[in-house]
Scaffold this motif. Structure first.
Motif, PDB file in Angstrom:
ATOM      1  N   ASN A 279      40.499  47.246  28.419  1.00  0.00           N
ATOM      2  CA  ASN A 279      40.274  47.843  27.136  1.00  0.00           C
ATOM      3  C   ASN A 279      39.068  47.893  26.575  1.00  0.00           C
ATOM      4  N   HIS A 280      38.293  46.950  27.158  1.00  0.00           N
ATOM      5  CA  HIS A 280      37.081  46.756  26.250  1.00  0.00           C
ATOM      6  C   HIS A 280      35.845  46.174  27.325  1.00  0.00           C
ATOM      7  N   PRO A 281      34.854  46.776  26.898  1.00  0.00           N
ATOM      8  CA  PRO A 281      33.458  46.214  27.798  1.00  0.00           C
ATOM      9  C   PRO A 281      33.324  44.831  27.968  1.00  0.00           C
ATOM     10  N   GLN A 282      33.773  44.201  27.062  1.00  0.00           N
ATOM     11  CA  GLN A 282      33.593  42.558  27.014  1.00  0.00           C
ATOM     12  C   GLN A 282      34.348  42.021  28.060  1.00  0.00           C
ATOM     13  N   GLU A 283      35.464  42.644  28.503  1.00  0.00           N
ATOM     14  CA  GLU A 283      35.997  42.167  29.791  1.00  0.00           C
ATOM     15  C   GLU A 283      35.571  42.048  31.123  1.00  0.00           C
ATOM     16  N   LEU A 284      34.156  43.034  31.040  1.00  0.00           N
ATOM     17  CA  LEU A 284      33.318  42.909  32.366  1.00  0.00           C
ATOM     18  C   LEU A 284      32.042  42.265  31.883  1.00  0.00           C
ATOM     19  N   SER A 285      32.093  41.300  31.252  1.00  0.00           N
ATOM     20  CA  SER A 285      31.007  40.742  30.910  1.00  0.00           C
ATOM     21  C   SER A 285      30.564  39.403  31.412  1.00  0.00           C
ATOM     22  N   THR A 286      31.425  38.942  32.372  1.00  0.00           N
ATOM     23  CA  THR A 286      31.115  37.613  33.034  1.00  0.00           C
ATOM     24  C   THR A 286      30.771  37.897  34.465  1.00  0.00           C
ATOM     25  N   PRO A 287      29.919  36.815  35.093  1.00  0.00           N
ATOM     26  CA  PRO A 287      29.532  37.121  36.367  1.00  0.00           C
ATOM     27  C   PRO A 287      30.803  37.108  37.467  1.00  0.00           C
ATOM     28  N   ILE A 288      31.812  36.334  37.157  1.00  0.00           N
ATOM     29  CA  ILE A 288      32.992  36.346  37.968  1.00  0.00           C
ATOM     30  C   ILE A 288      33.838  37.670  37.921  1.00  0.00           C
ATOM     31  N   ALA A 289      33.770  38.401  36.827  1.00  0.00           N
ATOM     32  CA  ALA A 289      34.439  39.787  36.883  1.00  0.00           C
ATOM     33  C   ALA A 289      33.602  40.677  37.649  1.00  0.00           C
ATOM     34  N   GLU A 290      32.423  40.593  37.881  1.00  0.00           N
ATOM     35  CA  GLU A 290      31.386  41.370  38.350  1.00  0.00           C
ATOM     36  C   GLU A 290      31.616  41.234  40.132  1.00  0.00           C
ATOM     37  N   GLU A 291      31.855  39.812  40.094  1.00  0.00           N
ATOM     38  CA  GLU A 291      31.816  39.506  41.869  1.00  0.00           C
ATOM     39  C   GLU A 291      33.208  39.764  42.407  1.00  0.00           C
ATOM     40  N   ALA A 292      34.200  39.632  41.280  1.00  0.00           N
ATOM     41  CA  ALA A 292      35.508  40.309  41.769  1.00  0.00           C
ATOM     42  C   ALA A 292      35.712  41.650  42.282  1.00  0.00           C
TER      43      ALA A 292
END
Ligand SMILES: *Cc1c(COP(=O)(O)O)cnc(C)c1O
Length: 456
Positions: A279-292
């Motif tokens: 729903n929002h770019p903030q959900e993609l803001s962490t290193p773990i989210a990118e790694e997943a």
């Protein structure tokens, strides 16, 4: 199970340590770090709303995704925490008075039930219409509305790592769970698919199937490789775990098993699509989210993104443009922008269709062609998925241009049709045909479909 790709891809092990999944529910509101900044009145309002609407958030969302300096306007805070405006003033006061008067548990439960009953009308004929039958028996835990795609709700996947305040499936997270566990449900699903050769896509959904242990998920997915199921070429998995618990794909005990399972399905020739709810770019803001995301993509899985447009969260073209651009950079394919549908807190989140289209268009104008794969704004309505293509004027009449992206009758798909412009309308059933026509082209046929389903 053999793996064709190296899944021991370099991990940023120093920064991405395993995390223990820790969840807070309404009973824990007083213990949530961050909430101590709120006034007593604000916290009480949360207690009131959380008696009626489901509330569940985990520690990762609280500590990593919410910017507490921006609360209460922070979009992720709005996405998970109950707000006063999510209940009507009357319902809010009824529950607030009950809590202040120290009503007992049972009274509060009764009041909550009666408020919920006013929030979630489920027209019977329409529910009937989606439940498929196999050899005369209703098949529970499945929906087959559009020819090519079967929805499956595995019973162990009917919760989420956190709950969204705007969830349209909210009713299943409160009160009685009628989603009984049928031990033979995998068999039922496979039987149904074997005898429906027109089905090319299986969409496993919930809740969130990614709350399931890998071995449980495997029990549904591995058999799809059998020879009699070649026609099921695509396995979609609907999830919000990339937002709410990306550790599922990186450091959980069975993360590697999960990736091996997906890799195996891909290697065996299936198209596997993770339908990621964002729903929002903030959900993609962490290193773990990118790694997943990186690890998932290494298996050959495609990640497609979808999510509703919501007041208080993402009613903003710039936010969608950043979301889609970020997704494209990370290798995610934007798929759908939805119009928020009927839900407990609909008034709080709804955005007029005319404005939804402006937001969509504004976002489209700010991204390259690779971000323009998102269709929408789309209403998942009873007759089908209806997209607002635009607002224009035809012979002096201001109209919405609409089309079916999906229809109960495939013949409806991609037929343009027109509704009188209405700046306040928020859903298809509030629109009237343009040009003085008595009804939309599909309505007669749709009515007879409902009549037939009711009779059956
Ligand atoms: C959206 C939806 C689908 C999938 O539609 P696609 O356009 O193929 O993504 C399938 N079944 C139901 C009930 C849906 O709402």
């Amino acid at each position: 199970m053999s793996s064709t790709i190296p899944l021991d891809l370099p991990r940023a092990a120093d920064t991405l340590e395993a995390r223990r999944f820790q969840v807070f529910t309404a009973r824990d509101l007083d213990r949530i770090p961050g909430l101590d900044r709120m006034s007593a009145e604000q916290r009480f309002a949360m207690q009131v709303v959380a008696q009626v609407l489901p509330f569940r958030v985990n520690e990762y969302v609280v500590n990593e995704l919410i910017d507490w300096d921006r609360v209460p306007d922070d979009p992720i805070y709005q996405l998970v925490f109950p707000q006063r405006g999510m209940l009507s003033p009357e319902n809010f006061d009824r529950m607030a008075n009950a809590l202040r008067g120290n009503a007992d548990r049972a009274e509060i439960q009764r009041l909550a039930q009666s408020i919920r009953a006013t929030l979630n009308p489920h027209p019977a004929g329409q529910m009937e219409l989606n439940v498929p039958r196999h050899e005369g028996e209703k098949v529970e835990g499945m929906q087959h509305k559009y020819r090519e795609t079967v929805l499956f709700f595995p019973s162990q996947g009917q919760v989420c790592h956190s709950y969204c305040t705007f969830c349209f499936r909210w009713a299943q997270f409160v009160g009685d769970k009628e989603l009984r566990f049928a031990s033979n449900e995998a068999e039922q699903l496979l039987d149904y698919l074997r005898s429906h050769r027109e089905v090319s896509d299986l969409l496993v959904t919930g809740g969130d199937p990614m709350v399931m242990k890998t071995r449980n998920l495997a029990q549904y997915l591995e058999p799809l490789l059998e020879r009699g199921l070649d026609h099921v070429q695509t396995i979609r998995i609907g999830t919000k775990a990339l937002t709410f618990w990306p550790y599922r794909f990186v450091t959980d005990r069975d993360s590697d098993d999960l990736l091996r399972l997906l890799d195996h399905l891909v290697a065996a020739g299936k198209h596997v699509a993770v339908m990621a709810h964002y729903n929002h770019p903030q959900e993609l803001s962490t290193p773990i989210a990118e790694e997943a995301i990186r690890r998932l993509r290494a298996t050959g899985v495609e990640i497609r993104s979808q999510g509703p447009l919501l007041n208080h969260i993402n009613n903003d073209a710039a936010a969608w443009a950043v979301l889609w651009r970020t997704q494209v950079r990370l290798g995610i394919i934007p798929y759908y922008m939805f119009v928020e549908r009927d839900t407990g807190a609909r008034r709080y989140f709804e955005v007029p269709l005319a404005q939804a289209w402006e937001v969509y268009r504004g976002a489209m104008q700010r991204v390259s062609g690779l971000g323009r794969t998102a269709r929408g704004p789309s209403m998942s309505a009873d007759p089908g998925k209806v997209e607002i293509q635009g607002v224009t004027e035809i012979h002096g009449e201001k109209v919405f241009v609409l089309r079916f992206l999906q229809g109960r009758n495939p013949d409806w798909v991609q037929r343009p049709f027109f509704a009188r412009f209405d700046p306040d309308a928020t859903w298809l059933n509030q629109l009237r045909p343009a040009f003085g026509e008595p009804e939309f082209f599909f309505e007669r046929e749709y009515r007879s479909m409902i009549a037939t389903a009711k009779a059956g």
